[in-house]
Design an enzyme around this catalytic site. Structure first.
Site, PDB file in Angstrom:
ATOM      1  N   ALA A 119       0.773  -1.238   0.000  1.00 52.13           N
ATOM      2  CA  ALA A 119       0.000   0.000   0.000  1.00 52.13           C
ATOM      3  C   ALA A 119       0.806   1.291   0.000  1.00 52.13           C
ATOM      4  CB  ALA A 119      -0.949   0.007   1.203  1.00 52.13           C
ATOM      5  N   ALA A 120       2.063   1.276   0.472  1.00 50.78           N
ATOM      6  CA  ALA A 120       2.792   2.539   0.634  1.00 50.78           C
ATOM      7  C   ALA A 120       2.966   3.255  -0.708  1.00 50.78           C
ATOM      8  CB  ALA A 120       4.154   2.286   1.268  1.00 50.78           C
ATOM      9  N   PRO A 121       2.857   4.599  -0.692  1.00 51.89           N
ATOM     10  CA  PRO A 121       2.639   5.468   0.465  1.00 51.89           C
ATOM     11  C   PRO A 121       1.176   5.674   0.860  1.00 51.89           C
ATOM     12  CG  PRO A 121       3.007   6.808  -1.452  1.00 51.89           C
ATOM     13  CD  PRO A 121       3.176   5.390  -1.917  1.00 51.89           C
ATOM     14  N   GLY A 122       0.251   5.030   0.176  1.00 53.17           N
ATOM     15  CA  GLY A 122      -1.147   5.111   0.573  1.00 53.17           C
ATOM     16  C   GLY A 122      -2.050   5.819  -0.405  1.00 53.17           C
ATOM     17  N   GLY A 123      -1.517   6.309  -1.512  1.00 53.19           N
ATOM     18  CA  GLY A 123      -2.366   7.009  -2.468  1.00 53.19           C
ATOM     19  C   GLY A 123      -3.457   6.127  -3.037  1.00 53.19           C
ATOM     20  N   LYS A 124      -3.094   4.909  -3.427  1.00 53.51           N
ATOM     21  CA  LYS A 124      -4.106   4.013  -3.986  1.00 53.51           C
ATOM     22  C   LYS A 124      -5.089   3.558  -2.910  1.00 53.51           C
ATOM     23  CE  LYS A 124      -1.173   2.511  -7.833  1.00 53.51           C
ATOM     24  NZ  LYS A 124      -0.012   3.387  -7.543  1.00 53.51           N
ATOM     25  N   GLU A 142       1.478  -2.854   4.365  1.00 45.85           N
ATOM     26  CA  GLU A 142       2.800  -2.474   3.877  1.00 45.85           C
ATOM     27  C   GLU A 142       3.845  -3.219   4.696  1.00 45.85           C
ATOM     28  OE1 GLU A 142       6.139  -1.340   2.338  1.00 45.85           O
ATOM     29  OE2 GLU A 142       4.215  -0.901   1.374  1.00 45.85           O
ATOM     30  N   ARG A 147       7.231   2.850   6.202  1.00 48.31           N
ATOM     31  CA  ARG A 147       6.312   3.190   5.115  1.00 48.31           C
ATOM     32  C   ARG A 147       4.868   2.875   5.486  1.00 48.31           C
ATOM     33  NH1 ARG A 147       8.092   3.865   0.001  1.00 48.31           N
ATOM     34  NH2 ARG A 147       6.696   2.351  -0.977  1.00 48.31           N
ATOM     35  N   CYS A 242       4.722   0.423 -11.991  1.00 52.16           N
ATOM     36  CA  CYS A 242       5.065   1.674 -12.681  1.00 52.16           C
ATOM     37  C   CYS A 242       6.360   1.460 -13.456  1.00 52.16           C
ATOM     38  CB  CYS A 242       5.183   2.843 -11.701  1.00 52.16           C
ATOM     39  SG  CYS A 242       6.437   2.641 -10.421  1.00 52.16           S
TER      40      CYS A 242
END
Length: 468
Positions: A119-124, A142, A147, A242
């Site tokens: 999950a880090a940094p948590g945007g999604k 995470e 993180r 990414c």
């Protein structure tokens, strides 16, 4: 400033891109793209767009709450989006537009059990929470403890009430919660080729090598196998990276499908600029590539998988959750705090760990023995017969939930004074109050006379932009 990627990386991509290679290589002479995603738990996307009118926000085609940010317009308007009071209030998250595609593709529904495994940094995770409308259960996991704390901070700012934050390996979660989740997102750790345009991505550029790519692919395959065990029969999984190479993308998915006959690729909705997969899964509608020369952003890879409805889990069913227990002092402290300071007590079962009090998600799981940072919505710290409210409680409430508020316009100097930790002056009734900007909570203050003591967390008083 042109940030050149490793030449070996460009050479490796040339056969994949063919006629597109020149256009792709030319993107490295362009600045990275900035995106902003609105927190629809707190306000409609159109309302924030209106508040940020000087930016001329343009919609991201694959994300209803996402917008492109014109960096020049932001500079002309003097807006530092990562340090804005509206950001501190959790009204938006700064995120690469390409990265918005993963949660948009998973599209969880309110009431489902959803896992963000890396999950880090948590945007999604914040994107998933908004889609779920604070209903059901979101587990944001995470593996790296530092993180994981950032994930908890971002969910806190977002006002998420239904999430658990864990700091575990995928295999330990799979052993504990087999077949539990309706949806799983695996935004896998990768070689980061889609980050090469960023000024802060020097490490990714320097560390890149063919050996690193191969090592990432092995780790991604292990994570994906654990994710498969966590998904219920009929459930859906989105795998994303990414990065651009075949090894970490199509080949990871192709090997997984060879090993797991209980899974198949399911069609993605598609969006303007999304390109088909390559290599062993060329042209499959369950694969999408977001190349920076075709879909404005830094680039992303997506694979949409579904577990067959008739599949059975390979692991034993999870143990039932133990009954939640809260000691009498904590219950009295919570009841007294709500009666004195809130219009209505939030509904939901309470959970206590030491002196910390939480509201448990409606569909919580057995967490005994797991590393859990947040077992639910953190309400506060019980100190004897009183409750010291948490920042998470303030950010999860609305202006109308407080008995007392100090509401400030965004351009009021008192807003920045509050975010810097300074004491404020405002007449009114004594007690805890919600300090708000434009009617959106920023945090707690405690008034005595005309003095409002600042309870904004010390660790947040120096803010920085957070991007995914």
């Amino acid at each position: 400033m042109t940030l050149l990627p490793p030449q070996a990386f460009l050479d490796a991509l040339a056969p994949l891109l063919g006629a597109e290679w020149d256009a792709f290589a030319a993107t490295y002479a362009q600045p990275p793209v900035m995106g902003l995603r609105v927190n629809t738990l707190k306000l409609p996307a159109s309302a924030l767009r209106q508040r940020l009118a000087p930016l001329n926000l343009e919609p991201v085609p694959w994300c209803q709450s996402g917008f492109y940010v014109n960096a020049d317009a932001a500079a002309r308007a003097g807006l530092r989006l990562g340090k804005s009071p509206l950001h501190a209030a959790g009204l938006y998250y700064l995120q690469d537009p390409s990265a918005m595609a993963a949660a948009a593709a998973l599209a969880p529904q309110p009431g489902e059990r959803v896992l963000d495994l890396c999950a880090a940094p948590g945007g999604k995770s914040t994107h998933l929470a908004a889609q779920m409308k604070n209903q059901g259960l979101l587990v944001a996991n995470e593996m790296v403890s530092g993180r994981a704390a950032i994930v908890a901070e971002n969910l806190e700012r977002w006002g998420v009430r239904h999430a658990i934050v864990t700091n575990e390996t995928p295999n330990r979660l799979a052993a504990r919660w087999p077949g539990v989740f309706d949806c799983v997102l695996v935004d896998a750790p990768c070689s980061g080729e889609g980050m090469f345009r960023r000024l802060l991505a020097d490490g990714a550029r320097v560390q890149w090598s063919a050996a690193q790519v191969s090592g990432c692919a092995l780790r991604q395959s292990d994570i994906l196998q654990a994710a498969a065990e966590l998904l219920r029969p009929g459930g859906r999984l989105v795998y994303s990276t990414c990065t651009f190479n075949l090894e970490e993308n199509e080949r990871v998915i192709a090997r997984f499908l060879q090993d797991r006959s209980d899974f198949e690729l399911a069609a993605l909705p598609g969006a303007p600029g999304w390109a088909p997969g390559l290599g062993p899964l060329a042209g499959h509608p369950g694969i999408a590539r977001l190349w920076p020369q075709q879909a404005v952003g830094e680039g992303h890879f997506l694979a949409h998988l579904q577990r067959h409805p008739a599949a059975s889990s390979r692991a034993p069913m999870p143990r039932p959750r133990r009954a939640l227990r809260v000691d009498r002092a904590a219950q009295r402290a919570w009841d007294a705090f709500c009666a004195a300071n809130l219009v209505m007590k939030p509904s939901g079962a309470l959970l206590q760990t030491g002196t910390y009090l939480y509201q448990a998600p409606e569909t919580a799981l057995d967490m005994e023995g797991l590393r859990v940072l947040r077992p639910g919505w953190w309400l506060g710290d019980v100190r004897g017969e009183r409750l010291e409210p948490s920042h998470a409680l303030a950010l999860g409430l609305t202006h109308a939930d407080f008995q007392r508020t100090l509401n400030l316009p965004p351009d009021d100097p008192a807003v920045l004074a509050y975010l810097h930790g300074e004491t404020l002056t405002a007449d009114g009734a004594a007690g805890w109050l919600g300090v708000c900007v434009d009617s959106f909570p920023l945090g707690w203050g405690k008034r005595g006379g005309a003095v409002v003591k600042n309870h904004y967390p010390k660790g947040l008083r120096v803010q920085s932009a957070v991007r995914d």
